[in-house]
Structures are given as C-alpha cells and as structure tokens.
Design an enzyme around this catalytic site. Structure first.
Site, short mmCIF file in Angstrom:
data_model
loop_
_atom_site.label_atom_id
_atom_site.label_comp_id
_atom_site.label_asym_id
_atom_site.label_seq_id
_atom_site.Cartn_x
_atom_site.Cartn_y
_atom_site.Cartn_z
N HIS A 55 0.87 -1.34 0.08
CA HIS A 55 0.27 0.16 -0.02
C HIS A 55 0.86 1.30 0.04
O HIS A 55 1.96 1.22 0.32
CB HIS A 55 -0.75 0.11 1.00
CG HIS A 55 -2.01 -0.94 1.35
ND1 HIS A 55 -2.97 -1.11 2.13
CD2 HIS A 55 -2.19 -2.17 0.65
CE1 HIS A 55 -3.55 -2.00 1.84
NE2 HIS A 55 -3.58 -2.70 0.97
N GLU A 57 1.02 3.83 1.78
CA GLU A 57 1.73 4.28 3.09
C GLU A 57 2.78 3.32 3.48
O GLU A 57 3.87 3.77 4.23
CB GLU A 57 0.46 4.20 4.29
CG GLU A 57 -0.97 4.97 3.96
CD GLU A 57 -1.76 4.15 3.53
OE1 GLU A 57 -1.57 3.41 2.31
OE2 GLU A 57 -2.94 4.15 3.86
N CYS A 85 -6.04 2.04 6.05
CA CYS A 85 -6.55 0.65 6.55
C CYS A 85 -6.05 0.18 7.87
O CYS A 85 -5.06 0.94 8.15
CB CYS A 85 -6.36 -0.32 5.50
SG CYS A 85 -4.53 -1.03 5.45
N CYS A 88 -2.16 -0.39 7.48
CA CYS A 88 -1.40 0.77 7.42
C CYS A 88 -1.10 1.68 8.60
O CYS A 88 -0.31 2.29 8.98
CB CYS A 88 -1.64 1.82 6.27
SG CYS A 88 -1.28 0.85 4.70
#
EC number: 3.5.4.33
Length: 159
Positions: A55, A57, A85, A88
């Site tokens: 992801h 992040e 999420c 993260c």
C-alpha cells in the site's frame, strides 16, 4: 503545521496517486515528511509487486525508514490521499509516526474515521495525531474516476 503546508504535501501525495493509477493500480499516494522535507514516498503497488502489503503508506514508511536508517519516525508526518486501513495504521503506530494527514475517507476499510479510530485504542503504545479531509474531494475523485473508468472498460469488453 499550517493548512498551506498540509495542502502542499497532499499535492505531492496526489501526484504519486496519479502515477499509481497510470500503472493500473488503485490511485493512492503517500509521502512522509520530516523537518519540512520529504523523506519517503510511495504509491499503491500490490498488483505490480505481487505484494498485498505494498500500500502507498507502507511503501512510503519503508522508504523513509531506509532514508533515516531507523525503523522509527517519531517526528514525521505521513500524508496519504485516502484514509488508512488497519495494516497501514498499525505500521504508523509501530514506526511511531507523529501525525497522519489523509484526504478522502474510505467507508469500507478506513480506520481513522469511517470504521472507528484505531489510533484511539488505549492499548496502543503510541498515539498518532490524525487529521482528515485535506483536499478530500480531489482525493475522492481520483478513486471514483479510476473505478468508473475501469467499469467502463469492462462494459466495452462485454459489448
């Protein structure tokens, strides 16, 4: 941090999100800032890297940690175009990120606002300051436009 500063770095995250979208990835971008300098950046790459943890992040946190040669980022701010999420958010806590600033909410998996605030749990050993809604409409449009185009492509293929 000022709103102008937040907008400046969110703009950098948006540019990274656009890069992800151009590669067929969900358009999410992130930058990590320390002392008014970008020390890490990332965009969604789980498809291209065959990595469910890639992801925006996570990529940005890893990039920043490598730049500092430290797995902790205690005075850093992470800017991301969409609400983080669980994975993260957990990484931000473990990295000791001081502040997360996000653009659009994410009703399905966001855990800074949409589905409660993971960062508020008292069992966590670090408190991350949360600021949401910076350039929210623009960030939201990146995602909705991406999925609208994808649906349109699917429709054309089935016609």
């Amino acid at each position: 941090m000022s709103t102008d500063t937040d907008h400046h770095y969110m703009e950098a995250a948006i540019k990274l999100a656009q890069k992800a979208g151009a590669l067929g990835e969900v358009p999410v971008g992130a930058v990590v800032v320390l002392n008014d300098k970008v020390i890490g950046e990332g965009f969604n790459q789980p498809i291209s890297l065959s990595d469910p943890t890639a992801h925006a992040e996570m990529v940005a946190i890893k990039d920043a940690a490598k730049a500092l040669q430290n797995y902790r980022l205690p005075e850093a701010t992470l800017y991301v175009t969409i609400e983080p999420c669980t994975m993260c958010a957990g990484a931000m806590v473990h990295a000791r990120v001081k502040r997360v600033v996000y653009g659009a909410t994410e009703s399905k998996s966001g855990v800074a606002e949409s589905n409660g605030c993971l960062f508020d749990n008292t069992y966590l050993n670090h408190k991350v300051e949360v600021v949401g809604g910076i350039m929210a409409e623009r960030c939201s449009n990146l995602i909705s436009d991406f999925f609208a185009a994808r649906r349109q492509q699917k429709k054309r293929k089935s016609d």
